[in-house]
Design a protein around this motif. Structure first.
Motif, PDB file in Angstrom:
ATOM      1  N   VAL A 190      29.904  53.436  26.021  1.00  0.00           N
ATOM      2  CA  VAL A 190      29.384  53.505  27.389  1.00  0.00           C
ATOM      3  C   VAL A 190      28.147  52.624  27.531  1.00  0.00           C
ATOM      4  O   VAL A 190      27.972  51.927  28.533  1.00  0.00           O
ATOM      5  N   ASN A 191      27.283  52.640  26.504  1.00  0.00           N
ATOM      6  CA  ASN A 191      26.041  51.864  26.542  1.00  0.00           C
ATOM      7  C   ASN A 191      26.231  50.402  26.169  1.00  0.00           C
ATOM      8  O   ASN A 191      25.291  49.612  26.282  1.00  0.00           O
ATOM      9  N   GLY A 192      27.441  50.036  25.723  1.00  0.00           N
ATOM     10  CA  GLY A 192      27.687  48.668  25.297  1.00  0.00           C
ATOM     11  C   GLY A 192      26.884  48.290  24.053  1.00  0.00           C
ATOM     12  O   GLY A 192      26.441  47.154  23.911  1.00  0.00           O
ATOM     13  N   GLU A 193      26.692  49.273  23.150  1.00  0.00           N
ATOM     14  CA  GLU A 193      25.869  49.060  21.961  1.00  0.00           C
ATOM     15  C   GLU A 193      26.701  49.155  20.689  1.00  0.00           C
ATOM     16  O   GLU A 193      27.811  49.680  20.696  1.00  0.00           O
ATOM     17  N   THR A 194      26.104  48.647  19.596  1.00  0.00           N
ATOM     18  CA  THR A 194      26.791  48.615  18.313  1.00  0.00           C
ATOM     19  C   THR A 194      25.994  49.362  17.246  1.00  0.00           C
ATOM     20  O   THR A 194      24.799  49.611  17.406  1.00  0.00           O
ATOM     21  N   LEU A 195      26.672  49.673  16.137  1.00  0.00           N
ATOM     22  CA  LEU A 195      26.105  50.474  15.062  1.00  0.00           C
ATOM     23  C   LEU A 195      26.421  49.852  13.714  1.00  0.00           C
ATOM     24  O   LEU A 195      27.526  49.361  13.491  1.00  0.00           O
ATOM     25  N   ALA A 196      25.437  49.920  12.800  1.00  0.00           N
ATOM     26  CA  ALA A 196      25.628  49.555  11.399  1.00  0.00           C
ATOM     27  C   ALA A 196      25.098  50.704  10.543  1.00  0.00           C
ATOM     28  O   ALA A 196      24.183  51.421  10.946  1.00  0.00           O
ATOM     29  N   VAL A 197      25.663  50.865   9.354  1.00  0.00           N
ATOM     30  CA  VAL A 197      25.339  51.996   8.489  1.00  0.00           C
ATOM     31  C   VAL A 197      24.925  51.503   7.107  1.00  0.00           C
ATOM     32  O   VAL A 197      25.588  50.637   6.536  1.00  0.00           O
ATOM     33  N   ALA A 198      23.833  52.070   6.577  1.00  0.00           N
ATOM     34  CA  ALA A 198      23.413  51.848   5.188  1.00  0.00           C
ATOM     35  C   ALA A 198      23.506  53.189   4.473  1.00  0.00           C
ATOM     36  O   ALA A 198      22.930  54.180   4.930  1.00  0.00           O
ATOM     37  N   GLU A 199      24.222  53.218   3.357  1.00  0.00           N
ATOM     38  CA  GLU A 199      24.424  54.473   2.650  1.00  0.00           C
ATOM     39  C   GLU A 199      24.070  54.340   1.178  1.00  0.00           C
ATOM     40  O   GLU A 199      24.306  53.306   0.566  1.00  0.00           O
ATOM     41  N   SER A 200      23.515  55.423   0.652  1.00  0.00           N
ATOM     42  CA  SER A 200      23.309  55.526  -0.778  1.00  0.00           C
ATOM     43  C   SER A 200      24.077  56.752  -1.278  1.00  0.00           C
ATOM     44  O   SER A 200      25.252  56.636  -1.597  1.00  0.00           O
ATOM     45  N   LEU A 201      23.473  57.939  -1.231  1.00  0.00           N
ATOM     46  CA  LEU A 201      24.129  59.116  -1.813  1.00  0.00           C
ATOM     47  C   LEU A 201      25.459  59.453  -1.154  1.00  0.00           C
ATOM     48  O   LEU A 201      26.314  60.070  -1.786  1.00  0.00           O
ATOM     49  N   THR A 202      25.674  59.060   0.094  1.00  0.00           N
ATOM     50  CA  THR A 202      26.919  59.396   0.795  1.00  0.00           C
ATOM     51  C   THR A 202      28.053  58.425   0.456  1.00  0.00           C
ATOM     52  O   THR A 202      29.199  58.709   0.790  1.00  0.00           O
ATOM     53  N   GLY A 203      27.753  57.316  -0.174  1.00  0.00           N
ATOM     54  CA  GLY A 203      28.769  56.443  -0.751  1.00  0.00           C
ATOM     55  C   GLY A 203      29.891  55.985   0.157  1.00  0.00           C
ATOM     56  O   GLY A 203      31.015  55.805  -0.293  1.00  0.00           O
ATOM     57  N   GLY A 204      29.639  55.822   1.430  1.00  0.00           N
ATOM     58  CA  GLY A 204      30.667  55.363   2.363  1.00  0.00           C
ATOM     59  C   GLY A 204      31.227  56.452   3.265  1.00  0.00           C
ATOM     60  O   GLY A 204      32.039  56.167   4.156  1.00  0.00           O
TER      61      GLY A 204
ATOM     62  N   ALA B 176      20.833  55.354   8.155  1.00  0.00           N
ATOM     63  CA  ALA B 176      20.811  55.283   6.701  1.00  0.00           C
ATOM     64  C   ALA B 176      20.703  56.659   6.070  1.00  0.00           C
ATOM     65  O   ALA B 176      20.143  57.592   6.665  1.00  0.00           O
ATOM     66  N   THR B 177      21.227  56.755   4.829  1.00  0.00           N
ATOM     67  CA  THR B 177      21.109  57.957   4.018  1.00  0.00           C
ATOM     68  C   THR B 177      20.621  57.576   2.626  1.00  0.00           C
ATOM     69  O   THR B 177      21.083  56.601   2.046  1.00  0.00           O
TER      70      THR B 177
ATOM     71  N   GLU C 228      26.742  67.389   4.160  1.00  0.00           N
ATOM     72  CA  GLU C 228      25.667  67.793   5.070  1.00  0.00           C
ATOM     73  C   GLU C 228      24.786  66.591   5.414  1.00  0.00           C
ATOM     74  O   GLU C 228      24.274  66.493   6.535  1.00  0.00           O
ATOM     75  N   SER C 229      24.630  65.669   4.491  1.00  0.00           N
ATOM     76  CA  SER C 229      23.877  64.440   4.761  1.00  0.00           C
ATOM     77  C   SER C 229      24.580  63.607   5.829  1.00  0.00           C
ATOM     78  O   SER C 229      23.933  63.061   6.730  1.00  0.00           O
ATOM     79  N   VAL C 230      25.897  63.517   5.746  1.00  0.00           N
ATOM     80  CA  VAL C 230      26.687  62.806   6.757  1.00  0.00           C
ATOM     81  C   VAL C 230      26.488  63.469   8.119  1.00  0.00           C
ATOM     82  O   VAL C 230      26.181  62.806   9.115  1.00  0.00           O
ATOM     83  N   ARG C 231      26.663  64.791   8.152  1.00  0.00           N
ATOM     84  CA  ARG C 231      26.506  65.513   9.411  1.00  0.00           C
ATOM     85  C   ARG C 231      25.115  65.300   9.993  1.00  0.00           C
ATOM     86  O   ARG C 231      24.959  65.072  11.189  1.00  0.00           O
ATOM     87  N   SER C 232      24.109  65.337   9.150  1.00  0.00           N
ATOM     88  CA  SER C 232      22.724  65.230   9.611  1.00  0.00           C
ATOM     89  C   SER C 232      22.402  63.851  10.169  1.00  0.00           C
ATOM     90  O   SER C 232      21.726  63.739  11.192  1.00  0.00           O
ATOM     91  N   VAL C 233      22.862  62.800   9.513  1.00  0.00           N
ATOM     92  CA  VAL C 233      22.537  61.457  10.016  1.00  0.00           C
ATOM     93  C   VAL C 233      23.279  61.182  11.318  1.00  0.00           C
ATOM     94  O   VAL C 233      22.731  60.556  12.233  1.00  0.00           O
TER      95      VAL C 233
END
Length: 181
Positions: free
Chosen positions: A14-28, A96-97, A149-154
């Motif tokens: 809706v906002n015409g925006e994009t997202l990028a993700v950086a992960e460590s402990l969540t491994g993808g 990020a996580t 829970e880390s995934v849910r939280s971020v």
């Protein structure tokens, strides 16, 4: 399918925006949750899984002195990961996580210590939706529970920021319709 991920994809679209993700402990796992949503390709730029500490510096631009001093499990590291992936992948938002899923402590931090971060466009939406925000978590459970829970939280942190941005945009539109009052 994760309802939070579905709502994130909807709001970003809706906002015409994009997202990028950086992960460590969540491994993808964060990227997997987002890309499980139909239509995610309109908003998801990509992800970097920087599990090794030196990759956080080399790929995401996290300050090497910070990593040396504090280790990878640190709120500033999370914030720099979110900002770094946003810049590296050319996205409006970066999340990020980083943390300790176990079974052993890391960088002097106990199992269950997690930092999630969001970095977004400056000057949009609510005051918290300008720049970066980090949330510290102290999670219980086994490795799998801590990671999920880390995934849910971020995802929830980003949703809060996007909802604030949406509210800010709606207030601006209301003000325009009401002649600036």
């Amino acid at each position: 399918m994760n309802p939070t991920a579905t709502e994130l994809v909807r709001l970003l679209s809706v906002n015409g925006e994009t997202l990028a993700v950086a992960e460590s402990l969540t491994g993808g796992l964060v990227a997997a949750e987002i890309t499980s949503v139909p239509g995610a390709s309109r908003v998801f730029r990509g992800s970097v899984t920087a599990y090794a500490t030196e990759l956080k510096h080399r790929l995401l631009g996290v300050d090497a002195a910070l990593l040396e001093r504090s280790g990878a499990v640190d709120p500033q590291v999370a914030a720099q990961m979110a900002a770094g992936v946003r810049e590296a992948l050319g996205a409006d938002w970066g999340i990020a996580t980083t943390g300790v899923a176990g079974p052993n402590p890391q960088d002097g931090q106990p199992v269950g210590t997690v930092f999630v971060a969001v970095d977004g466009p400056l000057g949009k939406g609510s005051p918290s939706a300008s720049g970066g925000k980090v949330e510290a978590l102290r999670l219980n459970g086994g490795r799998a529970e801590i990671r999920m829970e880390s995934v849910r939280s971020v995802l929830a942190l980003l949703l809060t920021e996007l909802a604030g941005e949406q509210t800010g945009n709606e207030r601006a539109q209301d003000t325009e319709r009401n002649g600036g009052f």
